[in-house]
Design a protein around this motif. Structure first.
Motif, PDB file in Angstrom:
ATOM      1  N   LYS A  70       0.835  -1.199   0.000  1.00 54.24           N
ATOM      2  CA  LYS A  70       0.000   0.000   0.000  1.00 54.24           C
ATOM      3  C   LYS A  70       0.869   1.248   0.000  1.00 54.24           C
ATOM      4  O   LYS A  70       0.580   2.200  -0.712  1.00 54.24           O
ATOM      5  CB  LYS A  70      -0.936   0.013   1.193  1.00 54.24           C
ATOM      6  N   GLN A  71       1.940   1.241   0.767  1.00 56.26           N
ATOM      7  CA  GLN A  71       2.840   2.391   0.812  1.00 56.26           C
ATOM      8  C   GLN A  71       3.482   2.628  -0.554  1.00 56.26           C
ATOM      9  O   GLN A  71       3.639   3.768  -0.980  1.00 56.26           O
ATOM     10  CB  GLN A  71       3.909   2.188   1.882  1.00 56.26           C
ATOM     11  N   ILE A  72       3.848   1.557  -1.227  1.00 60.34           N
ATOM     12  CA  ILE A  72       4.431   1.688  -2.570  1.00 60.34           C
ATOM     13  C   ILE A  72       3.407   2.283  -3.524  1.00 60.34           C
ATOM     14  O   ILE A  72       3.721   3.197  -4.298  1.00 60.34           O
ATOM     15  CB  ILE A  72       4.938   0.319  -3.084  1.00 60.34           C
ATOM     16  N   LEU A  73       2.180   1.782  -3.475  1.00 59.75           N
ATOM     17  CA  LEU A  73       1.125   2.299  -4.336  1.00 59.75           C
ATOM     18  C   LEU A  73       0.883   3.778  -4.071  1.00 59.75           C
ATOM     19  O   LEU A  73       0.867   4.590  -4.997  1.00 59.75           O
ATOM     20  CB  LEU A  73      -0.174   1.521  -4.121  1.00 59.75           C
ATOM     21  N   VAL A  74       0.724   4.151  -2.814  1.00 56.50           N
ATOM     22  CA  VAL A  74       0.434   5.544  -2.469  1.00 56.50           C
ATOM     23  C   VAL A  74       1.599   6.454  -2.841  1.00 56.50           C
ATOM     24  O   VAL A  74       1.391   7.565  -3.336  1.00 56.50           O
ATOM     25  CB  VAL A  74       0.076   5.663  -0.969  1.00 56.50           C
ATOM     26  N   SER A  75       2.820   6.002  -2.675  1.00 60.38           N
ATOM     27  CA  SER A  75       3.974   6.843  -3.006  1.00 60.38           C
ATOM     28  C   SER A  75       4.132   7.035  -4.516  1.00 60.38           C
ATOM     29  O   SER A  75       4.807   7.966  -4.956  1.00 60.38           O
ATOM     30  CB  SER A  75       5.252   6.272  -2.405  1.00 60.38           C
ATOM     31  N   ASN A  76       3.498   6.176  -5.310  1.00 57.70           N
ATOM     32  CA  ASN A  76       3.571   6.293  -6.773  1.00 57.70           C
ATOM     33  C   ASN A  76       2.224   6.657  -7.401  1.00 57.70           C
ATOM     34  O   ASN A  76       2.033   6.507  -8.607  1.00 57.70           O
ATOM     35  CB  ASN A  76       4.063   4.967  -7.363  1.00 57.70           C
ATOM     36  N   ILE A  77       1.321   7.183  -6.609  1.00 57.66           N
ATOM     37  CA  ILE A  77      -0.052   7.415  -7.071  1.00 57.66           C
ATOM     38  C   ILE A  77      -0.127   8.393  -8.243  1.00 57.66           C
ATOM     39  O   ILE A  77      -1.011   8.299  -9.082  1.00 57.66           O
ATOM     40  CB  ILE A  77      -0.950   7.846  -5.897  1.00 57.66           C
ATOM     41  N   ASP A  78       0.818   9.320  -8.338  1.00 59.82           N
ATOM     42  CA  ASP A  78       0.803  10.282  -9.446  1.00 59.82           C
ATOM     43  C   ASP A  78       1.113   9.642 -10.789  1.00 59.82           C
ATOM     44  O   ASP A  78       0.871  10.239 -11.837  1.00 59.82           O
ATOM     45  CB  ASP A  78       1.787  11.419  -9.182  1.00 59.82           C
ATOM     46  N   LYS A  79       1.610   8.432 -10.783  1.00 55.40           N
ATOM     47  CA  LYS A  79       1.947   7.730 -12.023  1.00 55.40           C
ATOM     48  C   LYS A  79       0.767   6.951 -12.596  1.00 55.40           C
ATOM     49  O   LYS A  79       0.852   6.419 -13.696  1.00 55.40           O
ATOM     50  CB  LYS A  79       3.115   6.779 -11.784  1.00 55.40           C
TER      51      LYS A  79
END
Length: 45
Positions: A5-14
């Motif tokens: 989830k942290q990986i997803l949220v940290s890359n959400i702009d992509k």
């Protein structure tokens, strides 16, 4: 699982999709909004 989830949220702009993808998401989620990518991003945060 939390790490994913942290990986997803940290890359959400992509996150993006095609025009066909937008229509499929709108249909599958029964959304009335035109900006489905922003809708999905807000739901994930």
């Amino acid at each position: 699982m939390m790490e994913n989830k942290q990986i997803l949220v940290s890359n959400i702009d992509k996150i993006h999709t095609t025009e066909m993808g937008i229509e499929r998401i709108k249909r599958n989620l029964e959304l009335g909004t035109e900006n489905v990518v922003e809708y999905c991003k807000k739901k994930m945060n």
